[in-house]
Design a protein around this motif. Structure first.
Motif, PDB file in Angstrom:
ATOM      1  N   ALA A   1       3.737  -8.575   5.600  1.00 39.45           N
ATOM      2  CA  ALA A   1       4.034  -7.287   6.232  1.00 39.45           C
ATOM      3  C   ALA A   1       3.661  -6.134   5.311  1.00 39.45           C
ATOM      4  O   ALA A   1       3.953  -6.150   4.116  1.00 39.45           O
ATOM      5  N   ASP A   2       3.004  -5.138   5.892  1.00 40.38           N
ATOM      6  CA  ASP A   2       2.655  -3.935   5.138  1.00 40.38           C
ATOM      7  C   ASP A   2       2.443  -2.802   6.132  1.00 40.38           C
ATOM      8  O   ASP A   2       2.075  -3.044   7.289  1.00 40.38           O
ATOM      9  N   ILE A   3       2.659  -1.586   5.662  1.00 38.54           N
ATOM     10  CA  ILE A   3       2.427  -0.430   6.519  1.00 38.54           C
ATOM     11  C   ILE A   3       0.926  -0.200   6.743  1.00 38.54           C
ATOM     12  O   ILE A   3       0.514   0.437   7.709  1.00 38.54           O
ATOM     13  N   ASP A   4       0.099  -0.740   5.833  1.00 40.33           N
ATOM     14  CA  ASP A   4      -1.360  -0.639   5.933  1.00 40.33           C
ATOM     15  C   ASP A   4      -1.929  -2.031   5.703  1.00 40.33           C
ATOM     16  O   ASP A   4      -1.896  -2.558   4.594  1.00 40.33           O
ATOM     17  N   THR A   5      -2.458  -2.655   6.759  1.00 42.29           N
ATOM     18  CA  THR A   5      -2.900  -4.048   6.673  1.00 42.29           C
ATOM     19  C   THR A   5      -4.415  -4.189   6.512  1.00 42.29           C
ATOM     20  O   THR A   5      -4.951  -5.281   6.652  1.00 42.29           O
ATOM     21  N   ARG A   6      -5.102  -3.100   6.201  1.00 41.43           N
ATOM     22  CA  ARG A   6      -6.572  -3.172   6.153  1.00 41.43           C
ATOM     23  C   ARG A   6      -7.088  -4.081   5.048  1.00 41.43           C
ATOM     24  O   ARG A   6      -8.232  -4.541   5.094  1.00 41.43           O
ATOM     25  N   TYR A   7      -6.260  -4.353   4.042  1.00 39.31           N
ATOM     26  CA  TYR A   7      -6.701  -5.193   2.934  1.00 39.31           C
ATOM     27  C   TYR A   7      -6.295  -6.659   3.117  1.00 39.31           C
ATOM     28  O   TYR A   7      -6.499  -7.469   2.210  1.00 39.31           O
ATOM     29  N   LEU A   8      -5.707  -6.993   4.252  1.00 38.20           N
ATOM     30  CA  LEU A   8      -5.212  -8.344   4.501  1.00 38.20           C
ATOM     31  C   LEU A   8      -6.113  -9.087   5.479  1.00 38.20           C
ATOM     32  O   LEU A   8      -6.564  -8.517   6.471  1.00 38.20           O
ATOM     33  N   ASP A   9      -6.335 -10.366   5.219  1.00 37.33           N
ATOM     34  CA  ASP A   9      -7.183 -11.211   6.059  1.00 37.33           C
ATOM     35  C   ASP A   9      -6.308 -12.214   6.788  1.00 37.33           C
ATOM     36  O   ASP A   9      -5.863 -13.217   6.210  1.00 37.33           O
ATOM     37  N   ALA A  10      -6.065 -11.953   8.070  1.00 33.18           N
ATOM     38  CA  ALA A  10      -5.192 -12.820   8.860  1.00 33.18           C
ATOM     39  C   ALA A  10      -5.792 -14.203   9.066  1.00 33.18           C
ATOM     40  O   ALA A  10      -5.078 -15.154   9.403  1.00 33.18           O
TER      41      ALA A  10
ATOM     42  N   ALA B   1       9.157  -9.291  -2.641  1.00 33.85           N
ATOM     43  CA  ALA B   1       8.592  -7.938  -2.629  1.00 33.85           C
ATOM     44  C   ALA B   1       8.280  -7.539  -4.058  1.00 33.85           C
ATOM     45  O   ALA B   1       9.074  -7.794  -4.974  1.00 33.85           O
ATOM     46  N   ARG B   2       7.132  -6.894  -4.248  1.00 32.50           N
ATOM     47  CA  ARG B   2       6.727  -6.478  -5.592  1.00 32.50           C
ATOM     48  C   ARG B   2       6.250  -5.030  -5.553  1.00 32.50           C
ATOM     49  O   ARG B   2       5.391  -4.658  -4.753  1.00 32.50           O
ATOM     50  N   TYR B   3       6.835  -4.206  -6.418  1.00 39.70           N
ATOM     51  CA  TYR B   3       6.460  -2.795  -6.554  1.00 39.70           C
ATOM     52  C   TYR B   3       6.550  -2.076  -5.201  1.00 39.70           C
ATOM     53  O   TYR B   3       5.666  -1.319  -4.825  1.00 39.70           O
ATOM     54  N   LEU B   4       7.625  -2.306  -4.504  1.00 38.99           N
ATOM     55  CA  LEU B   4       7.806  -1.741  -3.161  1.00 38.99           C
ATOM     56  C   LEU B   4       9.017  -0.823  -3.081  1.00 38.99           C
ATOM     57  O   LEU B   4       8.892   0.362  -2.758  1.00 38.99           O
TER      58      LEU B   4
ATOM     59  N   GLY C   1       5.406  -5.684   1.792  1.00 39.50           N
ATOM     60  CA  GLY C   1       4.448  -4.894   1.040  1.00 39.50           C
ATOM     61  C   GLY C   1       3.356  -5.789   0.492  1.00 39.50           C
ATOM     62  O   GLY C   1       3.129  -5.867  -0.710  1.00 39.50           O
ATOM     63  N   ALA C   2       2.667  -6.498   1.410  1.00 45.59           N
ATOM     64  CA  ALA C   2       1.754  -7.571   1.007  1.00 45.59           C
ATOM     65  C   ALA C   2       0.512  -7.068   0.281  1.00 45.59           C
ATOM     66  O   ALA C   2      -0.186  -7.862  -0.363  1.00 45.59           O
ATOM     67  N   GLY C   3       0.173  -5.784   0.387  1.00 45.90           N
ATOM     68  CA  GLY C   3      -0.940  -5.228  -0.374  1.00 45.90           C
ATOM     69  C   GLY C   3      -2.265  -5.871  -0.032  1.00 45.90           C
ATOM     70  O   GLY C   3      -2.707  -5.892   1.106  1.00 45.90           O
ATOM     71  N   ALA C   4      -2.923  -6.433  -1.057  1.00 43.81           N
ATOM     72  CA  ALA C   4      -4.205  -7.107  -0.859  1.00 43.81           C
ATOM     73  C   ALA C   4      -4.036  -8.596  -0.589  1.00 43.81           C
ATOM     74  O   ALA C   4      -5.025  -9.316  -0.481  1.00 43.81           O
TER      75      ALA C   4
ATOM     76  N   ASN D   1       0.867  -1.180   0.000  1.00 46.28           N
ATOM     77  CA  ASN D   1       0.000   0.000   0.000  1.00 46.28           C
ATOM     78  C   ASN D   1       0.898   1.223   0.000  1.00 46.28           C
ATOM     79  O   ASN D   1       1.570   1.510   0.981  1.00 46.28           O
ATOM     80  N   ILE D   2       0.966   1.929  -1.103  1.00 47.19           N
ATOM     81  CA  ILE D   2       1.964   2.969  -1.279  1.00 47.19           C
ATOM     82  C   ILE D   2       1.306   4.298  -1.624  1.00 47.19           C
ATOM     83  O   ILE D   2       0.926   4.541  -2.754  1.00 47.19           O
ATOM     84  N   ASN D   3       1.178   5.175  -0.688  1.00 47.10           N
ATOM     85  CA  ASN D   3       0.422   6.405  -0.886  1.00 47.10           C
ATOM     86  C   ASN D   3       1.177   7.669  -0.491  1.00 47.10           C
ATOM     87  O   ASN D   3       1.100   8.106   0.621  1.00 47.10           O
ATOM     88  N   PRO D   4       1.966   8.338  -1.409  1.00 46.86           N
ATOM     89  CA  PRO D   4       2.590   9.563  -0.991  1.00 46.86           C
ATOM     90  C   PRO D   4       1.548  10.639  -0.746  1.00 46.86           C
ATOM     91  O   PRO D   4       0.480  10.565  -1.316  1.00 46.86           O
ATOM     92  N   PRO D   5       1.868  11.650   0.104  1.00 46.19           N
ATOM     93  CA  PRO D   5       3.206  11.822   0.658  1.00 46.19           C
ATOM     94  C   PRO D   5       3.473  11.016   1.917  1.00 46.19           C
ATOM     95  O   PRO D   5       4.327  11.370   2.709  1.00 46.19           O
TER      96      PRO D   5
END
Length: 283
Positions: free
Chosen positions: A75-84, A112-115, A53-56, A2-6
Motif C-alpha cells: 500500500a502506498d499513496i503513490d503506486t507508480r514505482y510498484l509492479d503488481a 512500515a519503514r520511514y512512514l 508505504g511500499a515505495g519502490a 512516497n513522501i512528498n510535502p506539502p
C-alpha cells in the motif's frame, strides 16, 4: 513510502526520477537490515502481510516470495514505482492510510519503514495498525532518529542537515519521534516489545551514497528558502568523493511487537481438550 510535502505524504520534491533514485538508494542501504529483523520473527510461508508505504517495492517483493502460500498487500499513496505483476500473491493498493483502514485481524505481519514520522496523526495510526493484526501477528516499524545537526564534525554537514531537518519540521515531520516507538507499541496493547538500531552512514567512499539523492531532491526548496546555497550542494557532492569523509547523520530505530493471542479462545480450547480427556477416562 512516497513522501512528498506539502502533499499528504510529507517529503520534499516532486520529480519522479529523483524520487525513484531516493527510494532505491534507501533500499540499497537498509533492506538487508530490515530483512534480517523480519526473518528473526520466524516468518511463515502462509502469512498475510501488509507493507505500508511500499515505495519502490523491494520489501513487498521479498515478502511475496517469502510467503508464497499467503498474500502481500503493498500500500502506498503513490503506486507508480510498484509492479503488481511481480508475484501472483502480491496486491498493490493505492491508499492514504490516514483516511483508510483494514478489517481487524487481517494480517500476520505489518511492516512500515520511514512512514509514520511524516504523518501528523502518527500515534493514532500506529494504534489503528495494531488493530489490523491477527492474534499472534507482528507490527514492525522502522523510523529515522536524526542526530542534532550541530554535532556533526563537518561545518558543511551542519548547515545541510540543519536546513534539511528544519524543512521537514515545517512540513509536519518529526525526526525524533522514533525514540518513543517501543513505549508506544506497548501502550497499544502489544506484547513482546523489542527494538534495535541501525546507524546511518554518510560518506566513507561508498558508491552511490544514500544521502546524495536525499539532499539533491530537497535542494531546490532549501535553496529557494535561502537555507543553503548552490555552492553548498556542489561542495557536498565533492565531499562525498573523499574517502576520509565519514559522518553519522541518523539512527534508524526499528521496533516490533506482537498482538497477544486470544486468551479466551486458548482457554476454550483447553477446556475442550480437558473435557475430551475426561470422556476418555469415563469410557
Amino acid at each position: 513510502m512516497n513522501i512528498n510535502p506539502p502533499s499528504a505524504t510529507g517529503q520534499l520534491g516532486e520529480d519522479a526520477a529523483g524520487e525513484r533514485a531516493r527510494l532505491e538508494s534507501i533500499q540499497r542501504n537498509v533492506d538487508a537490515f530490515t530483512i534480517g529483523l523480519i526473518e528473526d520473527l520466524r516468518i511463515d510461508a502462509s502469512w498475510n502481510c501488509l507493507e505500508l508505504g511500499a515505495g519502490a517495492g523491494s520489501i513487498a517483493y521479498w515478502l511475496a516470495g517469502r510467503c508464497p502460500d499467503g498474500r502481500v498487500v503493498a500500500a502506498d499513496i503513490d503506486t507508480r514505482y510498484l509492479d503488481a505483476g511481480r508475484a501472483a500473491n502480491l496486491h498493490v493498493q493505492e491508499a492514504d492510510i490516514s483516511e483508510e483502514g483494514y478489517a481487524p485481524g487481517s494480517f500476520d505481519l505489518i511492516h512500515a519503514r520511514y512512514l509514520f514520522c511524516h504523518l501528523s496523526t502518527r500515534d493514532e495510526l500506529i494504534r489503528r495498525a495494531a488493530g489490523w493484526l491477527s492474534p499472534g501477528g507482528w507490527l514492525v516499524v522502522e523510523e529515522p532518529y536524526h542526530l542534532p545537526a550541530e554535532t556533526s564534525p563537518f561545518p558543511l554537514i551542519q548547515r545541510l542537515l540543519a536546513a534539511y531537518q528544519r524543512k521537514y519540521s515545517e512540513h509536519g515531520a518529526d525526526m525524533t519521534w522514533a525514540r518513543g516507538l517501543p513505549a508506544h507499541l506497548a501502550r497499544c496493547g502489544l506484547s513482546e516489545v523489542s527494538y534495535s538500531g541501525n546507524l546511518g552512514r554518510m560518506g566513507g567512499g561508498i558508491e552511490k551514497d544514500r544521502w546524495l539523492p536525499l539532499i539533491t531532491q530537497a535542494a531546490p526548496d532549501l535553496i529557494a528558502d535561502g537555507l543553503i546555497s548552490e555552492a553548498d550542494l556542489i561542495a557536498f557532492s565533492d565531499l562525498l568523493k573523499d574517502p576520509a569523509f565519514i559522518d553519522i547523520p541518523q539512527i534508524t530505530i526499528s521496533a516490533w511487537a506482537r498482538r497477544p493471542w486470544d486468551t479466551s479462545k486458548v482457554s476454550q480450547k483447553a477446556d475442550t481438550d480437558r473435557s475430551g480427556l475426561e470422556a476418555l477416562r469415563v469410557e
